[in-house]
Design a protein around this motif. Sequence first.
Motif, PDB file in Angstrom:
ATOM      1  N   GLN A  94       0.840  -1.111   0.016  1.00  0.00           N
ATOM      2  CA  GLN A  94       0.090   0.202  -0.061  1.00  0.00           C
ATOM      3  C   GLN A  94       0.793   1.204   0.000  1.00  0.00           C
ATOM      4  O   GLN A  94       0.391   2.156  -0.538  1.00  0.00           O
ATOM      5  N   LEU A  95       1.909   1.264   1.036  1.00  0.00           N
ATOM      6  CA  LEU A  95       2.844   2.414   1.080  1.00  0.00           C
ATOM      7  C   LEU A  95       3.569   2.676  -0.503  1.00  0.00           C
ATOM      8  O   LEU A  95       3.723   3.822  -0.923  1.00  0.00           O
ATOM      9  N   SER A  96       4.154   1.659  -1.107  1.00  0.00           N
ATOM     10  CA  SER A  96       4.783   1.681  -2.243  1.00  0.00           C
ATOM     11  C   SER A  96       3.998   2.280  -3.481  1.00  0.00           C
ATOM     12  O   SER A  96       4.455   3.105  -3.920  1.00  0.00           O
ATOM     13  N   ALA A  97       2.489   1.842  -3.477  1.00  0.00           N
ATOM     14  CA  ALA A  97       1.637   2.403  -4.312  1.00  0.00           C
ATOM     15  C   ALA A  97       1.476   3.599  -3.992  1.00  0.00           C
ATOM     16  O   ALA A  97       1.550   4.801  -4.887  1.00  0.00           O
ATOM     17  N   PHE A  98       1.284   4.113  -2.709  1.00  0.00           N
ATOM     18  CA  PHE A  98       0.838   5.788  -2.342  1.00  0.00           C
ATOM     19  C   PHE A  98       1.960   6.642  -2.677  1.00  0.00           C
ATOM     20  O   PHE A  98       1.839   7.733  -3.225  1.00  0.00           O
ATOM     21  N   PHE A  99       3.173   6.185  -2.159  1.00  0.00           N
ATOM     22  CA  PHE A  99       4.267   7.128  -2.566  1.00  0.00           C
ATOM     23  C   PHE A  99       4.991   6.968  -3.675  1.00  0.00           C
ATOM     24  O   PHE A  99       6.426   7.493  -4.047  1.00  0.00           O
ATOM     25  N   GLN A 101       7.182   4.428  -4.449  1.00  0.00           N
ATOM     26  CA  GLN A 101       8.483   4.159  -4.248  1.00  0.00           C
ATOM     27  C   GLN A 101       8.326   2.300  -4.008  1.00  0.00           C
ATOM     28  O   GLN A 101       7.664   1.877  -3.131  1.00  0.00           O
ATOM     29  N   PRO A 102       9.445   1.747  -4.394  1.00  0.00           N
ATOM     30  CA  PRO A 102       9.646   0.192  -4.246  1.00  0.00           C
ATOM     31  C   PRO A 102       9.955   0.007  -2.799  1.00  0.00           C
ATOM     32  O   PRO A 102      11.190  -0.568  -2.797  1.00  0.00           O
ATOM     33  N   ARG A 194      11.536   0.935   3.883  1.00  0.00           N
ATOM     34  CA  ARG A 194      12.715   1.456   3.016  1.00  0.00           C
ATOM     35  C   ARG A 194      12.862   0.756   1.771  1.00  0.00           C
ATOM     36  O   ARG A 194      12.382  -0.422   1.552  1.00  0.00           O
ATOM     37  N   GLN A 195      13.548   1.346   0.785  1.00  0.00           N
ATOM     38  CA  GLN A 195      13.961   0.684  -0.374  1.00  0.00           C
ATOM     39  C   GLN A 195      15.548   0.574  -0.131  1.00  0.00           C
ATOM     40  O   GLN A 195      16.394   1.215  -0.174  1.00  0.00           O
ATOM     41  N   VAL A 196      15.907  -0.904  -0.153  1.00  0.00           N
ATOM     42  CA  VAL A 196      17.245  -1.090  -0.275  1.00  0.00           C
ATOM     43  C   VAL A 196      17.693  -1.656  -1.528  1.00  0.00           C
ATOM     44  O   VAL A 196      17.242  -2.404  -2.056  1.00  0.00           O
ATOM     45  N   LYS A 197      18.568  -0.857  -2.240  1.00  0.00           N
ATOM     46  CA  LYS A 197      18.931  -1.350  -3.547  1.00  0.00           C
ATOM     47  C   LYS A 197      19.916  -2.524  -3.643  1.00  0.00           C
ATOM     48  O   LYS A 197      20.696  -2.454  -2.731  1.00  0.00           O
ATOM     49  N   ALA A 198      19.820  -3.428  -4.708  1.00  0.00           N
ATOM     50  CA  ALA A 198      20.760  -4.424  -4.649  1.00  0.00           C
ATOM     51  C   ALA A 198      21.889  -3.999  -5.110  1.00  0.00           C
ATOM     52  O   ALA A 198      21.875  -3.053  -5.505  1.00  0.00           O
ATOM     53  N   LEU A 199      23.132  -4.720  -4.726  1.00  0.00           N
ATOM     54  CA  LEU A 199      24.367  -4.386  -5.113  1.00  0.00           C
ATOM     55  C   LEU A 199      24.393  -3.801  -6.413  1.00  0.00           C
ATOM     56  O   LEU A 199      25.451  -2.956  -6.507  1.00  0.00           O
ATOM     57  N   ARG A 200      23.873  -4.481  -7.417  1.00  0.00           N
ATOM     58  CA  ARG A 200      24.413  -3.967  -8.927  1.00  0.00           C
ATOM     59  C   ARG A 200      23.616  -2.630  -9.190  1.00  0.00           C
ATOM     60  O   ARG A 200      23.995  -1.945 -10.063  1.00  0.00           O
TER      61      ARG A 200
END
Length: 203
Positions: A94-99, A101-102, A194-200
């Motif tokens: 829900q928060l990803s859709a609202f903001f 942000q993944p 939070r969004q934590v980006k994968a290493l790549r």
Amino acid sequence: MHFDTLGRSVQQCLAPDQLALWPAVLDQAEAECLYGQLKEQLNWTQPELTVFGKSHPIPRMQAWVGDPEAHYTYSSRPFAPAPWHPLLQGLAQQLSAFFKQPFNSVLANYYRDGKDHMGWHSDDEPELGPVIAMISLGAQRDLAFRPRGPGASFKVALPSGSLLLMGPGLQQGWQHGLPNRARVTGGRISLTFRQVKALRERA
Ligand SMILES: O=C(O)CCC(=O)C(=O)O
Ligand SMILES: [Fe+2]
């Protein structure tokens, strides 16, 4: 939007996309129910942190939950996420859709009473996306903000069921922390999506 609940002094130094509060995204019954379930069901740990060569248990409990690739460093320590709890996954969607942000992970903090706290810090690790959305459950506590440079500090009261947005640029300009509140006897859980980006993907 209930940005006016942050007060005029905050509005003067921060734009609403950097810090915004929605005081009641969950009603009181929902917030209480979620608090009870997460308190029982998350796998809370109290890791040790090393400060000036001495290790101390952190002054609160925590649980790190998310997609398997969302490995994360917190206070210079690596964490692997536990698999999603269905209630947290639902909120993350829900928060990803609202903001838009993944959000792929949540650091949940459990403050057992007013003695549990969190010191000053910024969530500015390079693997972190620019937006953190935080839901508060249980006892109301203040989150304190201080500028990294000169300027005034302020506090934001976080009621049970509220949502706080910490947006792009906030971590670079400000630190935040959750001070002790000796008179608070009840527990509080904060869910920091939070969004934590994968290493790549990391710069
Ligand atoms: O519990 C809070 O209100 C603050 C949590 C926080 O700053 C964090 O998890 O990085
Ligand atoms: Fe933080």
